[in-house]
Write a protein that holds these residues in place. Structure first.
Motif, short mmCIF file in Angstrom:
data_model
loop_
_atom_site.label_atom_id
_atom_site.label_comp_id
_atom_site.label_asym_id
_atom_site.label_seq_id
_atom_site.Cartn_x
_atom_site.Cartn_y
_atom_site.Cartn_z
N MET A 96 44.97 116.99 4.38
CA MET A 96 46.04 116.15 4.92
C MET A 96 46.47 116.65 6.30
SD MET A 96 46.35 113.69 3.02
CE MET A 96 44.79 113.74 2.19
N VAL A 97 46.45 117.97 6.49
CA VAL A 97 46.76 118.50 7.83
C VAL A 97 45.73 117.96 8.82
CG1 VAL A 97 46.76 120.60 9.22
CG2 VAL A 97 47.98 120.54 7.06
N MET A 99 44.06 115.12 8.58
CA MET A 99 44.31 113.70 8.80
C MET A 99 45.49 113.52 9.77
SD MET A 99 45.19 110.86 5.91
CE MET A 99 43.76 110.59 4.97
N LEU A 100 46.53 114.32 9.52
CA LEU A 100 47.72 114.28 10.36
C LEU A 100 47.36 114.63 11.80
CD1 LEU A 100 50.81 113.99 10.11
CD2 LEU A 100 50.94 116.44 9.81
N ALA A 101 46.55 115.67 11.96
CA ALA A 101 46.20 116.15 13.29
C ALA A 101 45.37 115.11 14.04
CB ALA A 101 45.44 117.46 13.20
N THR A 102 44.44 114.46 13.32
CA THR A 102 43.63 113.44 13.97
C THR A 102 44.52 112.33 14.51
OG1 THR A 102 42.00 113.91 12.28
CG2 THR A 102 41.58 112.01 13.67
N GLY A 103 45.44 111.85 13.65
CA GLY A 103 46.35 110.80 14.07
C GLY A 103 47.24 111.26 15.21
N ALA A 104 47.81 112.45 15.07
CA ALA A 104 48.78 112.92 16.05
C ALA A 104 48.13 113.14 17.41
CB ALA A 104 49.43 114.21 15.56
N ASN A 106 45.42 111.70 18.60
CA ASN A 106 45.10 110.39 19.19
C ASN A 106 46.33 109.74 19.79
OD1 ASN A 106 42.48 110.65 18.48
ND2 ASN A 106 42.54 109.27 16.74
N LEU A 107 47.43 109.83 19.03
CA LEU A 107 48.68 109.21 19.46
C LEU A 107 49.18 109.85 20.75
CD1 LEU A 107 50.83 107.22 18.13
CD2 LEU A 107 52.08 109.27 17.56
N SER B 330 46.93 104.96 15.47
CA SER B 330 46.72 106.26 14.81
C SER B 330 47.93 106.66 14.00
CB SER B 330 46.43 107.38 15.80
OG SER B 330 46.07 106.89 17.04
N MET B 331 49.07 106.00 14.28
CA MET B 331 50.27 106.29 13.51
C MET B 331 50.01 106.11 12.02
SD MET B 331 53.28 107.35 13.59
CE MET B 331 54.19 107.32 15.07
N SER B 333 47.41 106.92 10.17
CA SER B 333 46.93 108.11 9.45
C SER B 333 48.01 109.18 9.42
CB SER B 333 45.63 108.63 10.06
OG SER B 333 45.78 108.87 11.42
N ILE B 334 48.90 109.17 10.43
CA ILE B 334 50.02 110.12 10.39
C ILE B 334 50.92 109.80 9.20
CG2 ILE B 334 52.05 110.96 11.62
CD1 ILE B 334 50.64 110.45 14.21
N MET B 336 50.17 108.19 6.44
CA MET B 336 49.48 108.53 5.19
C MET B 336 49.57 110.01 4.91
SD MET B 336 45.91 106.56 5.26
CE MET B 336 45.75 104.87 5.69
N ALA B 337 49.19 110.81 5.92
CA ALA B 337 49.14 112.26 5.71
C ALA B 337 50.54 112.80 5.40
CB ALA B 337 48.57 112.95 6.94
N LEU B 338 51.55 112.31 6.12
CA LEU B 338 52.90 112.82 5.89
C LEU B 338 53.36 112.47 4.48
CD1 LEU B 338 54.80 112.23 9.25
CD2 LEU B 338 54.24 114.39 8.16
#
Lengths: 308, 372
Positions: A96-97, A99-104, A106-107, B330-331, B333-334, B336-338
């Protein structure tokens, strides 16, 4: 012609191994303490972006490195809080970290569009021009940025810290016999926190070296490309020992460098098979070493202070 | 002291578990959405408007909702594949690899022009996909059961092998790849091998119904059959399971291969229903989302349906949110992960749950032994 290719391959091998070595050193300490930090892929990604962004806005490599260390420590702390204090599943937490990092990343990268087209300052090459011009050796060793040299010295330091210092002993003891450590009056939780934060810092630095050590730009959409998992593989193949892990990292780096060269040449072996190689080696190595004593005894298990 | 109090809530039979796990999940999701809202606000958008756009994007009209239904199908099948492993105490993190193998298997059949009737061709393609994935899942299953290899590391490594294998097949393998394509892709599937479109103007294929039915089947399988009992016993207390005569090795392999087949089915349906070709990165990340789905569901098949839909709504709505508020997609996946991180971070730790379960399984084993 083929001679040039071999030299450029060796040079690239050192370059591509450097980030792997950095990340691996941190991961060894974390896994030796019993915590599998699977989030290193994500932390690496964040470190890569952080390095680029800090270097771009502050125009200083030193600030970039310090910022990356701070970010890595915070992310390591988060992973440690979840896996050590909350005793969450280490696999899920790590994934999950990521997944979070990929999204963050990119954002954030989309918001920092000005950094996109500019190349930022990279790690300097410390050797004088004269040394760089030495045939073969100069090209392979002395054209490398300082980060590569540090990365190659680090496993030796890590080996000394792990086997010769008190803290290293504590980390190993926490991973193998947490109850014994607790009985000796030390805080198992505290040592685990330290080890995981250490892995966070080195993972972030590895990401920073990936961008600032060579390319000088960030590419959105997972530019670490599974390197975090390659490191996890190298740590397993290297039997949780800094020097053997370093050798595994260099072999995987060499495969990576060869794969990039084959891609351009159109060889008989499809380059994708070379890309698979590190992962296949790991599966075989995992199978071979299960029964051996290298695996930290509480590897991946949560430590419950109440259970004795 | 504190832990004892918590143990008291869980000791309420049946209801205690539901209240505890349900509220924990909901609180986690709420915290995840709240934190994501703050992040949305930080990126210069009104979180309420953004979430509104998200809901509109998922439920605004029939086309949007069909999109959700299409997106949910691999999540349901893959999520169920992970969930059945969870029940047995195994982390089947290889869903991504199984999906690629499933796509390859069904693709190999689907590109052939055999002049078969459509139903037969689809059936063959699906079976081929599941068989390929099952063979792939047999590797980590065998290694885990007979050699004691950690299944997480093993399956994740095999995921990458599967990704590069697919990469090679769609870009260089003459018998499979489209020659002269701008982008690496396989040959196009025969019409007879494509799943029917249920609603004109959308890409709705029957995959979502397959997914829901599979989840329901596994709900009953796990709850009421000897197979389900053995699986839950394995997850609860492997030693108790062994003493009561369960062939643990066989059961581990069975669970992993079943998970792999479900993943493969998900991948096969994705290509014969939606893409009609195999592309190199066509499910990248979905495998990990499936793990999150199974986790939110707490390994419960019915929970998988809810969690799968939640994620599909986030994914489809995320695109609309991005268009309407300018927040990057990309928000998604953020968020989801959170949500998952908060769900696992809130409430009881895994250890307490396992302990309680193992007590139960121990008791069951003792009862069984007495009967014998």
């Amino acid at each position: 012609m083929s001679y040039d290719i071999i030299i450029s391959w060796l040079q690239a091998t050192l370059r591509w191994s450097a980030p792997l070595l950095l990340v691996a050193v941190g991961e060894i300490f974390s896994e030796r303490s019993g915590i599998i930090n699977m989030g290193i892929e994500g932390i690496m990604l964040c470190g890569a972006l952080c390095g680029i962004a800090a270097s771009f806005y502050s125009e200083s490599i030193l600030v970039a490195v310090l910022a990356t260390i701070a970010l890595g420590a915070v992310m390591g702390l988060a992973v440690a809080y979840l896996t050590v204090s909350r005793r969450t599943n280490q696999v899920v937490t790590g994934l999950m970290v990521n997944m979070l990092a990929t999204g963050a990343t990119n954002l954030l990268f989309a918001m920092m569009s000005e950094t996109r087209s500019t190349r930022v300052g990279t790690f300097p090459i410390i050797f004088p021009q004269a040394m760089q011009r030495i045939p073969i050796l100069g090209e392979i060793f002395f054209c490398q940025p300082i980060s590569t040299w540090i990365a190659f010295i680090l496993p030796f330091i890590a080996a000394v810290v792990l086997y010769k210092t008190k803290w290293g002993l504590n980390v190993r003891a926490v991973g193998d016999h947490p109850q014994a450590v607790a009985t000796a009056g030390l805080s198992v939780i505290k040592i685990k926190y330290q080890a995981v934060i250490c892995s966070g810092i080195f993972a972030a630095l590895g990401g920073c070296v990936l961008t600032l050590g060579e390319v000088g730009y960030f590419a959105s959409g997972g530019m670490t490309g599974g390197r975090g998992f390659i490191v996890m593989a190298a740590v397993v193949v290297g039997g949780w020992d800094p020097l053997r892990t370093a050798i595994a990292c260099i072999i995987f780096g060499a495969a990576d460098a060869a794969q990039l060269r084959l891609q351009g040449m159109g060889s008989v072996i499809p380059y994708q098979f070379l890309q698979m190689l590190p992962y296949l080696i790991t599966v075989v190595a995992l199978t071979g070493m299960v029964k051996s004593s290298h695996v930290p005894k509480t590897w991946g298990a949560a430590y419950d202070p109440d259970s004795h | 002291m504190k832990t004892e109090k918590k143990a008291n809530i869980t000791t309420i039979p049946f209801l205690g578990d539901i209240i505890l796990s349900g509220s924990r999940t909901l609180i986690g999701i709420a915290l995840g959405l709240l934190t994501s809202g703050i992040l949305i606000a930080l990126s210069n958008a009104n979180p309420l408007v953004a979430y509104g756009a998200m809901i509109k994007g998922a439920f605004g009209d029939i086309y949007a909702f069909c999109n959700v239904l299409v997106r949910v199908s691999p999540l349901l099948l893959g999520g169920m594949g992970v969930a059945i492993g969870n029940k047995a105490g195994i982390w089947n993190t290889g869903i991504e690899g199984y999906m690629y193998l499933g796509a390859i298997g069904s693709g190999l059949v689907a590109i052939q022009d055999w002049g078969l009737p459509s139903a037969l061709h689809i059936l063959l393609a699906v079976i081929a996909g599941m068989a390929f994935a099952a063979a792939w899942g047999l590797i980590p299953g065998y290694l885990r059961a007979h050699r004691g290899v950690n299944e997480v590391t093993c399956t994740i490594m095999l995921n990458y092998v599967a990704i590069y294998l697919t990469n090679w097949l769609v870009s260089d393998a003459g018998f499979f790849a489209e020659s002269g394509a701008f982008f690496p892709m396989s040959k196009i599937f025969q019409d007879s091998a494509q799943l029917p479109i249920l609603l004109r103007g959308t890409s709705l294929h029957p995959g979502v119904f397959v997914g829901i039915i599979v989840c329901l089947i596994f709900f009953f399988l796990l709850k009421y059959t000897p197979f389900g009992f053995r699986t839950r016993m394995l997850g609860g207390n492997p030693n108790a399971a062994r003493y009561s005569g369960v062939d643990i090795k066989k059961q581990i392999i069975l669970v992993m291969v079943l998970g792999a087949m479900l993943g493969g089915l998900g991948g096969a349906i994705e290509v014969i229903g939606l893409r009609h070709r195999v592309y190199s990165d066509f499910v990248t990340g979905v495998g990990y989302e499936c793990i999150a789905v199974a986790l939110l569901a707490g390994g419960n098949p019915v929970g998988v349906i809810f969690a799968g839909f939640f994620f599909a709504i986030l994914k489809v709505g995320g695109a609309t949110m991005s268009i309407e508020t300018g927040v990057s997609s990309s928000m998604t996946s953020i968020i989801m992960a959170l949500c998952v991180l908060f769900v696992i971070g809130v409430g009881l730790t895994d250890n307490h749950r396992v302990k309680k379960k193992s007590n139960k399984a121990d008791a069951v084993a003792v009862v069984k032994q007495k009967e014998e």
